[in-house]
Design an enzyme around this catalytic site. Sequence first.
Site, short mmCIF file in Angstrom:
data_model
loop_
_atom_site.label_atom_id
_atom_site.label_comp_id
_atom_site.label_asym_id
_atom_site.label_seq_id
_atom_site.Cartn_x
_atom_site.Cartn_y
_atom_site.Cartn_z
N SER A 78 -81.16 -58.82 7.56
CA SER A 78 -81.48 -59.35 8.89
C SER A 78 -82.88 -58.93 9.28
O SER A 78 -83.37 -57.87 8.84
CB SER A 78 -80.48 -58.83 9.92
OG SER A 78 -80.91 -59.13 11.24
N TYR A 121 -75.43 -52.11 13.24
CA TYR A 121 -75.88 -53.32 12.54
C TYR A 121 -77.26 -53.11 11.93
O TYR A 121 -77.48 -53.37 10.75
CB TYR A 121 -75.89 -54.49 13.51
CG TYR A 121 -76.26 -55.81 12.87
CD1 TYR A 121 -75.34 -56.49 12.07
CD2 TYR A 121 -77.52 -56.38 13.05
CE1 TYR A 121 -75.67 -57.70 11.47
CE2 TYR A 121 -77.85 -57.60 12.46
CZ TYR A 121 -76.92 -58.25 11.68
OH TYR A 121 -77.26 -59.44 11.08
#
Length: 262
Positions: free
Chosen positions: A154, A168
């Site tokens: 990401s 995350y």
Amino acid sequence: MNAPIAAVHRTVLDRFRLDGRVVVVTGASSGLGVAFAAACAEAGADVVLAARRVDKLHETARLVEAAGRRALTVATDVSDPQQCARMADAAMEEFGRVDVLVNNAGVSTAVPASRETPDEFRRVVDINLLGSYWAAQACGRVMQPGSAIVNITSVLAIMSLGLPQAAYSASKSAVLGLTRDLAQQWGSRRGIRVNALAPGFFESEMTAKYADGYIETLTDRIILGRQGNAHELADALIWLISDAGTYVTGQTIVVDGGISIT
């Protein structure tokens, strides 16, 4: 995946084809995983679809079959090493080979660090980081030289955008290190290329959970002024896993509309 043969002339478009190859896509039940599976099928690959929600996998399988390719659905929780091993075994039993792994399965939380529980943090790490490792390990054991792995990380692995996403961001940052290490372990010794894709903001179940208006606040920071379309990320994937990308390994390719450089 077959190594390119120098004696045979192939056009640029030929080198992006995946004919005769078998691609495993984890997290194939929704969002970007569906786009990855469909793109691989359109490029000529048979696709193994892995996720926890088997009912959703059947919808993805129909897209693969509509492209004229075969699909195999396998119920898989990537946080469980044994289930990842069964996934690879199922692929070998059905197709006799695994040429590509797309490590796409992932989850996120948006919990302030002062309130995030150990179980919440561990769940994200178990799926995003450990799941990527267990799936790579299982598929890597049966892959032949010329195969490829792409880990989906990401843009939040390399920058922060104001969301409380410690688990995350940490897990996706760790995937970058995992990518580099597997590339150097398996490249010269086993002929397996390992790369990562770092998406910016694309429409998915994950981004749908953001608070109303959050994505809009980012528009000024995205150089291209919009969210990405799933096919724009899938196109980058096809490059990395096809013969068009055979000299690329250990890299993280950022596909984010330019937000990471603002």
